[in-house]
Enzyme design. Sequence first.
Site, PDB file in Angstrom:
ATOM      1  CB  SER A 135     -22.451 -43.356 -37.025  1.00  0.00           C
ATOM      2  OG  SER A 135     -21.121 -42.997 -37.310  1.00  0.00           O
ATOM      3  CE  LYS A 161     -19.999 -44.078 -33.842  1.00  0.00           C
ATOM      4  NZ  LYS A 161     -20.224 -45.169 -33.577  1.00  0.00           N
ATOM      5  CE  LYS A 163     -17.465 -43.351 -37.077  1.00  0.00           C
ATOM      6  NZ  LYS A 163     -16.954 -44.756 -36.310  1.00  0.00           N
ATOM      7  CG  ASP A 188     -16.478 -44.220 -32.995  1.00  0.00           C
ATOM      8  OD1 ASP A 188     -15.379 -44.765 -32.425  1.00  0.00           O
ATOM      9  OD2 ASP A 188     -17.251 -45.171 -33.584  1.00  0.00           O
ATOM     10  CD  GLU A 213     -18.234 -46.091 -30.641  1.00  0.00           C
ATOM     11  OE1 GLU A 213     -18.890 -45.302 -30.811  1.00  0.00           O
ATOM     12  OE2 GLU A 213     -18.283 -47.174 -31.357  1.00  0.00           O
ATOM     13  CG  ASP A 238     -16.588 -50.317 -31.901  1.00  0.00           C
ATOM     14  OD1 ASP A 238     -16.856 -51.640 -32.147  1.00  0.00           O
ATOM     15  OD2 ASP A 238     -16.946 -49.488 -32.909  1.00  0.00           O
ATOM     16  CE  LYS A 262     -19.488 -50.946 -34.345  1.00  0.00           C
ATOM     17  NZ  LYS A 262     -18.581 -50.496 -35.265  1.00  0.00           N
ATOM     18  N   GLY A 290     -23.250 -50.155 -35.302  1.00  0.00           N
ATOM     19  CA  GLY A 290     -23.450 -50.210 -36.752  1.00  0.00           C
ATOM     20  C   GLY A 290     -22.171 -50.525 -37.388  1.00  0.00           C
TER      21      GLY A 290
HETATM   22  O1  OSB Z   1     -16.843 -47.524 -35.101  1.00  0.00           O
HETATM   23  O2  OSB Z   1     -18.826 -47.566 -34.930  1.00  0.00           O
HETATM   24  C1  OSB Z   1     -17.998 -47.617 -35.682  1.00  0.00           C
HETATM   25  C2  OSB Z   1     -19.146 -47.888 -39.482  1.00  0.00           C
HETATM   26  C3  OSB Z   1     -18.061 -48.428 -39.745  1.00  0.00           C
HETATM   27  C4  OSB Z   1     -17.015 -49.093 -39.055  1.00  0.00           C
HETATM   28  C5  OSB Z   1     -16.853 -48.680 -37.769  1.00  0.00           C
HETATM   29  C6  OSB Z   1     -17.955 -47.946 -37.168  1.00  0.00           C
HETATM   30  C7  OSB Z   1     -19.110 -47.408 -37.984  1.00  0.00           C
HETATM   31  C8  OSB Z   1     -20.218 -46.399 -37.684  1.00  0.00           C
HETATM   32  C9  OSB Z   1     -21.228 -46.190 -38.567  1.00  0.00           C
HETATM   33  O3  OSB Z   1     -19.828 -45.672 -36.834  1.00  0.00           O
HETATM   34  C10 OSB Z   1     -22.552 -46.735 -37.863  1.00  0.00           C
HETATM   35  C11 OSB Z   1     -23.584 -47.248 -38.680  1.00  0.00           C
HETATM   36  O4  OSB Z   1     -23.841 -48.233 -39.164  1.00  0.00           O
HETATM   37  O5  OSB Z   1     -24.570 -46.355 -38.702  1.00  0.00           O
HETATM   38 MG    MG Z   2     -16.967 -47.479 -33.034  1.00  0.00          MG
END
Ligand code: OSB
Ligand code: MG
Length: 368
Positions: A135, A161, A163, A188, A213, A238, A262, A290
């Site tokens: 991510s 992924k 953001k 995401d 996402e 999510d 999660k 994650g």
């Molecule tokens: O939205 O998936 C998410 C990390 C913190 C809070 C929300 C998210 C995330 C990530 C990190 O996308 C994913 C990872 O732990 O590698």
């Molecule tokens: Mg997410």
Amino acid sequence: MKIHHIHLHHIALPYVHPFETSFGRELTREALLVAVEADGLAGWGECVAMAGPWYSYETIETSWHVLRDFLAPATLGHEVSHPADVVARFSRVRGHAMARASLENAVWDLFGRAQGTPLVKMLGGVRPAVPVGVSVGIEPTLDELLEQVAGYVAAGYARVKLKIKPGWDVQVVRAVRERWPDLALQVDANSAYTLADADRLAELDAFDLLLIEQPLHHDDIVDHAVLQRQLRTPICLDESIHSPHHARWALDIGACRIINIKVGRVGGFTAAQQIHDLCAARGAQVWCGGMLETNVGRAGNLALAALPNFTLPGDISASARYFVEDITAPDFTLNADSTISVPNGPGIGVQVLPERLAAASLRTLSLP
Ligand code: OSB
Ligand code: MG
């Protein structure tokens, strides 16, 4: 088995690289670890709440309070014959899924260690190694983002992924897609859009994304169903999915085709298994999200992601992607085929190193 002590550890670990989402930029992960003790053994769980209420209303402070004042007293000294027993003991507590998950998951680890059984086996996992991706946060410039992605692709990640947020979406995805035409790619938004942005989000249909996402409000299911009808790309929820009920409601109304599980957000391994089974029965795909966990949480995520209906790569990257130094041995590394091997020692299969834990510690509490 009777749990006679519960220990809370509030720690801070610096990231190797700042992590920015639509809700902010962070340099350090504050984290909360829970240890449960019985019969001379300790089981570990990670509370994935963050320092502030940006991803979820839960914070390390609310979790500390709920664990100390409600969940620990409901657990200490009571006979527990299966980890799911504590789920029933927590049923009076509304919300606070991350706090509940951390203690339940510590009990799973304790039982695994007591029985000499790996968590992956207890949960019904079927894969020795799970496909993973990375991510990638928002960067100050597109060049810096491309440099980050290039580093991860070179390291062997076959799925990325990105953001996104308004102003950091179509042009960024286009640039990454042009440079890596065959990369498995997804985005995401962490709730940064509204239905008024539907046309903008539909432009992302051009880039062959695995999924989009959580584009809309963090608690929404209804508007996502409206949006999904306007997009070719599957929506993955999510933030909105806090329990097996939410998963069923979302599938019933067509709010998503994919669910990011999660374990902290849904309240523990028991609920995560239930959502996995529901989605399998409904023909919806799931994957393991994650929360920038330490290796304690990551070990549990790897075990969960080995279940059969986890058909998309997880946000479970190698330890080196996250922190300068983690608090367990061993660390997790990426295999050449963009998988990470699932630990096969008893319980979560990693050991917390007391000196690393002490070095990262902000405060501890031992109960009773
Ligand atoms: O939205 O998936 C998410 C990390 C913190 C809070 C929300 C998210 C995330 C990530 C990190 O996308 C994913 C990872 O732990 O590698
Ligand atoms: Mg997410």
